[in-house]
Design a protein around this motif. Structure first.
Motif, PDB file in Angstrom:
ATOM      1  N   UNK A  89       0.820  -1.209   0.000  1.00  0.00           N
ATOM      2  CA  UNK A  89       0.000   0.000   0.000  1.00  0.00           C
ATOM      3  C   UNK A  89       0.854   1.260   0.000  1.00  0.00           C
ATOM      4  N   UNK A  90       1.933   1.242   0.764  1.00  0.00           N
ATOM      5  CA  UNK A  90       2.815   2.411   0.824  1.00  0.00           C
ATOM      6  C   UNK A  90       3.432   2.709  -0.536  1.00  0.00           C
ATOM      7  N   UNK A  91       3.895   1.681  -1.227  1.00  0.00           N
ATOM      8  CA  UNK A  91       4.487   1.882  -2.547  1.00  0.00           C
ATOM      9  C   UNK A  91       3.414   2.282  -3.558  1.00  0.00           C
ATOM     10  N   UNK A  95       3.407   5.673  -5.855  1.00  0.00           N
ATOM     11  CA  UNK A  95       3.195   5.676  -7.310  1.00  0.00           C
ATOM     12  C   UNK A  95       2.065   6.639  -7.656  1.00  0.00           C
ATOM     13  N   UNK A  96       0.969   6.541  -6.919  1.00  0.00           N
ATOM     14  CA  UNK A  96      -0.189   7.396  -7.174  1.00  0.00           C
ATOM     15  C   UNK A  96       0.161   8.868  -6.994  1.00  0.00           C
ATOM     16  N   UNK A  97       0.860   9.171  -5.914  1.00  0.00           N
ATOM     17  CA  UNK A  97       1.209  10.560  -5.632  1.00  0.00           C
ATOM     18  C   UNK A  97       2.128  11.146  -6.698  1.00  0.00           C
ATOM     19  N   UNK A 102      -5.202   8.202  -8.784  1.00  0.00           N
ATOM     20  CA  UNK A 102      -5.803   7.666  -7.567  1.00  0.00           C
ATOM     21  C   UNK A 102      -5.123   6.363  -7.171  1.00  0.00           C
ATOM     22  N   UNK A 103      -5.010   6.139  -5.880  1.00  0.00           N
ATOM     23  CA  UNK A 103      -4.389   4.900  -5.401  1.00  0.00           C
ATOM     24  C   UNK A 103      -5.210   3.687  -5.830  1.00  0.00           C
ATOM     25  N   UNK A 104      -6.529   3.859  -5.912  1.00  0.00           N
ATOM     26  CA  UNK A 104      -7.382   2.747  -6.350  1.00  0.00           C
ATOM     27  C   UNK A 104      -7.044   2.320  -7.774  1.00  0.00           C
ATOM     28  N   UNK A 105      -6.667   3.275  -8.621  1.00  0.00           N
ATOM     29  CA  UNK A 105      -6.279   2.953  -9.996  1.00  0.00           C
ATOM     30  C   UNK A 105      -4.986   2.140 -10.008  1.00  0.00           C
ATOM     31  N   UNK A 106      -4.060   2.492  -9.133  1.00  0.00           N
ATOM     32  CA  UNK A 106      -2.794   1.747  -9.043  1.00  0.00           C
ATOM     33  C   UNK A 106      -3.060   0.324  -8.560  1.00  0.00           C
ATOM     34  N   UNK A 107      -3.900   0.187  -7.547  1.00  0.00           N
ATOM     35  CA  UNK A 107      -4.233  -1.147  -7.015  1.00  0.00           C
ATOM     36  C   UNK A 107      -4.945  -1.973  -8.091  1.00  0.00           C
ATOM     37  N   UNK A 108      -5.856  -1.352  -8.819  1.00  0.00           N
ATOM     38  CA  UNK A 108      -6.557  -2.063  -9.899  1.00  0.00           C
ATOM     39  C   UNK A 108      -5.578  -2.526 -10.966  1.00  0.00           C
ATOM     40  N   UNK A 132       6.017   0.092 -10.131  1.00  0.00           N
ATOM     41  CA  UNK A 132       6.892   1.200  -9.728  1.00  0.00           C
ATOM     42  C   UNK A 132       7.932   1.458 -10.807  1.00  0.00           C
ATOM     43  N   UNK A 133       8.477   0.404 -11.357  1.00  0.00           N
ATOM     44  CA  UNK A 133       9.462   0.561 -12.449  1.00  0.00           C
ATOM     45  C   UNK A 133       8.811   1.188 -13.681  1.00  0.00           C
ATOM     46  N   UNK A 134       7.621   0.721 -14.020  1.00  0.00           N
ATOM     47  CA  UNK A 134       6.922   1.263 -15.194  1.00  0.00           C
ATOM     48  C   UNK A 134       6.627   2.755 -15.027  1.00  0.00           C
TER      49      UNK A 134
END
Length: 154
Positions: A89-91, A95-97, A102-108, A132-134
């Motif tokens: 979640x922290x990473x 990425x989102x920030x 949105x963090x939800x988009x990253x999780x999805x 994170x690399x992408x």
């Protein structure tokens, strides 16, 4: 940052580089009334586990950079310092920030990567590092915690 501020506060307030455990507990629990003694001892244990404090014989010390942390007037730690943060979640939040999403988009996207690209054979810890690399986000500071969370799998 809250745990760092909380553990740095006794050292900053007393103007010393080294303190005994009892002095830290006294400051956190009795002097400031921020928590009870058991919680103060847990803060010390958590800070030790995260490498925010070093034990040298009977004394504890903090890294030099912590002595420069600004502790706001009237600071009082919240109960969130006792919550263990999930490195995935922290990473994902980093990425989102950095990318303004949105963090939800990253999780999805992480979930889609695990299921669609790797047929469910990829752990979340690995998937978030790939993302994170992408996205060009540094993940090195999260690696130790990610590795520890993978080690908990039976």
């Amino acid at each position: 940052m809250t745990l760092q501020m909380t553990i740095a506060a006794p050292f900053r307030n007393m103007g010393r580089n080294r303190l005994k455990k009892s002095e830290i507990v006294f400051y956190l629990a009795i002097d400031r009334h921020w928590m009870n003694r058991e919680q103060a001892e847990k803060v010390i244990s958590m800070a030790d586990a995260e490498g925010l404090i070093r034990k040298e014989g009977d004394y504890f010390s903090i890294p030099e950079e912590f002595s420069k942390i600004d502790i706001p007037l009237g600071y009082k730690p919240s109960s969130e310092i006792f919550e263990k943060k999930d490195p995935v979640e922290s990473l994902a939040a980093a990425i989102a920030e950095k990318n303004g999403i949105e963090i939800n988009a990253v999780i999805s996207e992480m979930n889609a990567l695990m299921e669609d690209e790797f047929d469910g054979n990829l752990l979340p810890e690995a998937a978030i590092v790939i993302l994170a690399r992408e996205y060009g986000v540094g993940f090195e500071e999260y690696l130790d915690e990610l590795k520890k969370s993978i080690g908990k799998i039976d």
